[in-house]
Write an enzyme that holds these catalytic residues in place. Structure first.
Site, PDB file in Angstrom:
ATOM      1  NE  ARG A  51      -2.424   1.205   3.631  1.00 45.69           N
ATOM      2  CZ  ARG A  51      -3.267   0.935   4.589  1.00 45.69           C
ATOM      3  NH1 ARG A  51      -4.633   0.763   4.755  1.00 45.69           N
ATOM      4  NH2 ARG A  51      -2.435   1.147   5.803  1.00 45.69           N
ATOM      5  NE  ARG A  99       5.964  27.186   1.783  1.00 44.81           N
ATOM      6  CZ  ARG A  99       4.615  27.267   1.235  1.00 44.81           C
ATOM      7  NH1 ARG A  99       4.795  27.548   0.008  1.00 44.81           N
ATOM      8  NH2 ARG A  99       3.510  26.712   1.760  1.00 44.81           N
ATOM      9  CG  HIS A 101       2.129  25.253  -3.938  1.00 45.33           C
ATOM     10  ND1 HIS A 101       2.794  26.273  -3.640  1.00 45.33           N
ATOM     11  CD2 HIS A 101       1.030  24.953  -3.438  1.00 45.33           C
ATOM     12  CE1 HIS A 101       1.844  26.726  -2.544  1.00 45.33           C
ATOM     13  NE2 HIS A 101       0.905  25.856  -2.579  1.00 45.33           N
ATOM     14  CD  GLU A 178     -11.469   6.564   5.654  1.00 40.17           C
ATOM     15  OE1 GLU A 178     -10.692   5.366   5.685  1.00 40.17           O
ATOM     16  OE2 GLU A 178     -10.882   7.563   5.013  1.00 40.17           O
ATOM     17  CG  LEU A 202      -6.270   3.788   3.943  1.00 40.82           C
ATOM     18  CD1 LEU A 202      -5.274   4.424   2.953  1.00 40.82           C
ATOM     19  CD2 LEU A 202      -5.756   3.894   5.403  1.00 40.82           C
TER      20      LEU A 202
HETATM   21  N1  PDD Z   1      -4.746   4.672  10.364  1.00 41.29           N
HETATM   22  N2  PDD Z   1      -8.765   4.992   7.598  1.00 41.29           N
HETATM   23  C1  PDD Z   1      -8.031   5.898   7.780  1.00 41.29           C
HETATM   24  C2  PDD Z   1      -8.395   7.218   7.679  1.00 41.29           C
HETATM   25  C3  PDD Z   1      -6.936   5.766   8.499  1.00 41.29           C
HETATM   26  O1  PDD Z   1      -6.078   6.563   8.870  1.00 41.29           O
HETATM   27  C4  PDD Z   1      -6.622   4.290   8.887  1.00 41.29           C
HETATM   28  C5  PDD Z   1      -5.444   3.903   9.728  1.00 41.29           C
HETATM   29  C6  PDD Z   1      -7.556   3.119   8.494  1.00 41.29           C
HETATM   30  C7  PDD Z   1      -7.518   1.869   8.839  1.00 41.29           C
HETATM   31  O2  PDD Z   1      -6.328   1.150   8.094  1.00 41.29           O
HETATM   32  P1  PDD Z   1      -5.521  -0.009   8.684  1.00 41.29           P
HETATM   33  O3  PDD Z   1      -6.521  -0.933   8.989  1.00 41.29           O
HETATM   34  O4  PDD Z   1      -4.660  -0.247   7.230  1.00 41.29           O
HETATM   35  O5  PDD Z   1      -4.839   0.367   9.973  1.00 41.29           O
HETATM   36  C8  PDD Z   1      -8.511   3.619   7.578  1.00 41.29           C
HETATM   37  C9  PDD Z   1      -3.519   4.314  11.155  1.00 41.29           C
HETATM   38  C10 PDD Z   1      -3.464   3.250  11.971  1.00 41.29           C
HETATM   39  C11 PDD Z   1      -3.042   5.634  11.807  1.00 41.29           C
HETATM   40  O6  PDD Z   1      -2.885   6.752  10.941  1.00 41.29           O
HETATM   41  O7  PDD Z   1      -2.398   5.715  12.900  1.00 41.29           O
END
Ligand code: PDD
Length: 282
Positions: A51, A99, A101, A178, A202
């Protein structure tokens, strides 16, 4: 003494510095991952680093690392810090440059940093469940990239904290996307519902493990959008992430889910998750 990984080198914490003009600092121009360690083994490291490489590709960041080299680096770091149960955060930015963008031309060297965190599994919460609140999803339209630009997530989590909740469940016009740092599931009539893995969320690695468990156990895993009302009327609700694992939700906006009790499908998924920890940690 705590060691930090800076590019390929382990350095003492006080010597781990990034430049004032690092693009991660100036623009949030970079990506990250968080990988869990259970009993000195990395859990689903391959999926996490694949990923990470995808995130790099999606933002046009050229890196030489592979799943194998990243796994090796993370192992070296965890070992140096004697961390056996916890996790490793890894960030890669587009590097330090004057700097502007637009991407630096010619490109500059990307900057990788990684640090360990000792962490005990959240047994109490896994047993009893947590509270969440709902809030607008104000983030950008590429939430599939695990980007360092986390301001929307930070503000959502701060909102949850203000209301003594563990997580903020975000929605776009009433459609649940989410959590601030987790995926969200509504379980209704034995079916696990969650937002499709498109640009609005995500695609969590824990989400994938839950999908594998559902496949193993003939539980329907339905990737179709649902509303906040549907979530609130669900039989069971869970959130998932690398740190929260398969976490029951027992109240939403102060209202109990399933009378505040953790339900049977949640327990089944939690048991399945234990089996995956055993089989997918290396
Ligand atoms: N975060 N959605 C978001 C926005 C996230 O930041 C995360 C994970 C998940 C879950 O993904 P996974 O199962 O791969 O951890 C979904 C991590 C843990 C963090 O930012 O600490």
């Amino acid at each position: 003494m705590t060691k930090i990984l800076v590019n390929d080198v382990l350095v003492e914490e006080q010597d781990a510095k990034v430049a004032y003009n690092d693009r991660g600092y100036n623009f949030g121009d970079g990506i990250y991952e968080y990988v869990r360690l259970y009993d000195n083994k990395l859990f689903t490291a391959k999926e996490h680093f694949e990923r990470l490489l995808r995130s790099a590709q999606e933002i046009g960041l050229d890196i030489d690392y592979t799943v194998e080299s990243l796994t090796e680096l993370v192992r070296k770091l965890a070992e140096a810090n004697g961390v056996t149960d916890g996790g490793v955060y890894m960030q890669i930015t587009r590097g330090a440059a004057p700097r502007d963008h637009a991407f630096p031309t010619p490109p500059v060297a990307p900057v990788l940093t990684a640090f360990t965190k000792s962490y005990e599994r959240p047994y109490e919460e896994l047993k009893n469940g947590v509270s969440v609140v709902t809030t607008d999803d104000v983030r950008w339209l590429r939430c599939d990239i695990k980007s360092l630009n986390l301001l929307g997530n930070v503000l959502a989590k701060e909102y949850a904290t203000k209301y003594n909740a563990e997580e903020a469940v975000q929605h776009r016009d009433g459609i649940v996307t989410e959590g601030a740092s987790s995926n969200v599931y509504a379980i209704k009539d034995g079916v696990v519902h969650t937002h499709p893995a498109n640009n609005l969320i995500l695609n969590g690695i824990t989400r994938r493990v839950i999908q594998w468990i559902c496949d193993d156990e003939n539980i329907t895993f339905n990737e179709e959008p649902f509303t906040v009302e549907f979530l609130k009327a669900a039989d069971e609700v869970i959130i998932s992430s690398t740190s929260a694992e398969v976490m029951p939700v027992v109240t939403i906006d102060g209202e109990p889910v399933n009378g505040g009790q953790v339900g049977p499908i949640t327990r089944q998924l939690q048991e399945g998750f234990e089996r995956y920890i055993a089989s997918h940690s290396h």
